[in-house]
Design an enzyme around this catalytic site. Structure first.
Site, short mmCIF file in Angstrom:
data_model
loop_
_atom_site.label_atom_id
_atom_site.label_comp_id
_atom_site.label_asym_id
_atom_site.label_seq_id
_atom_site.Cartn_x
_atom_site.Cartn_y
_atom_site.Cartn_z
N HIS A 136 0.08 3.57 -0.91
CA HIS A 136 1.08 3.40 0.15
C HIS A 136 1.57 1.96 0.28
CE1 HIS A 136 -2.42 2.45 2.89
NE2 HIS A 136 -1.54 1.63 3.41
N ASP A 174 -4.73 7.82 -2.60
CA ASP A 174 -4.08 6.61 -2.08
C ASP A 174 -4.47 5.38 -2.88
OD1 ASP A 174 -2.33 5.24 -0.42
OD2 ASP A 174 -3.87 4.74 1.04
N SER A 184 -4.64 -3.10 3.96
CA SER A 184 -4.60 -1.98 3.03
C SER A 184 -4.63 -2.44 1.58
CB SER A 184 -3.33 -1.15 3.25
OG SER A 184 -3.39 -0.47 4.47
#
Length: 247
Positions: free
Chosen positions: A70, A100, A180
């Site tokens: 992402h 992911d 992230s």
């Protein structure tokens, strides 16, 4: 004796990278006869520039970097900044929405690579450090413990991904937007997870962060580097929680 977070941070930070992704918002073509109408009402005709930031970490000395899907998916250009302030354009090697995970590559040599650990061997209560670029504060280190393992986290990945990961490591090391793709490491400086999500009603740190186990991330990474995609075998078995009646 308590572990020295100073030595862990000094060992890990050089392998962590700041990622900036850019892309044009996808817009439909407007027929010429409607362009004056849109201009009259101040509606933009040119695609807007989208930007996103995140983290990653170097896994090989020749420039392969592990991050989140992402962080880079859907963008046209990916830039990577190292701790020593060098910047590189990065090529997206492969993406996997189910886990992911994404792999990107920069053209450089003799880079500091992160040391991989064994996420299966981690235990609840162990110290853990998260390294990344939360809220624009580049190369930040936070500390906590492993709070739980094998967590299910609905909604992290695309709901259309039927076979998405449901095996997160939970930690109370502070994780915020921008973390992230960065590493979660143990007190030996070994990467045990890829920081990916938080549980929060506000969108900011509320005590619950989640990381993809590095053993899973490494298997996905190896496939992406080898073929650009992940090969999976599917077993036709459904799994559900045991109820008192079942027991």
């Amino acid at each position: 004796a308590l572990p020295s977070f100073v030595e862990v941070a000094e060992a890990v930070k050089p392998a962590v990278v700041f990622i900036r992704a850019e892309g044009r918002a996808r817009t439909q073509n407007v027929p010429p006869e409607f362009q004056d109408f849109f201009r009259q009402f101040g509606m933009p005709q040119q695609p807007r520039l989208r930007q996103g930031t995140g983290s990653g970490f170097i896994v090989t000395r020749d420039g392969y970097i592990l991050t989140n899907n992402h962080v880079v998916a859907g963008f046209d250009r990916v830039r990577v900044k190292l701790l020593d302030n060098r910047e590189f354009d990065a090529r997206v090697v492969g993406l996997d929405a189910n886990t992911d995970i994404a792999v990107i590559k920069i053209e450089a040599r003799n880079l500091p690579a992160a040391t991989m650990g064994n996420s299966d061997a981690t235990r609840v209560g162990e110290w853990a450090l998260a390294v990344g670029n939360p809220l624009g504060f580049q190369f930040t280190v936070t500390a906590g413990i492993i709070s739980a393992k094998g967590r299910r986290l609905d909604g992290l990945v695309d709901p259309d991904q039927q076979y998405a990961i449901q095996d997160f490591i939970q930690t109370d090391a502070a994780i915020n937007p921008g973390n992230s793709g960065g590493p979660l490491v143990n007190v030996r400086g070994e990467v045990i997870g890829v920081n990916s999500a938080i549980a929060s009603q506000t969108g900011y740190y509320a005590g619950y962060g989640f990381a993809i186990p590095i053993n899973l991330a490494r298997r996905v990474m190896d496939d992406l580097i080898a073929t650009g995609r992940v090969e999976r075998a599917i077993l036709g078995v459904g799994i559900q929680e045991i109820t008192p009646e079942d027991a």
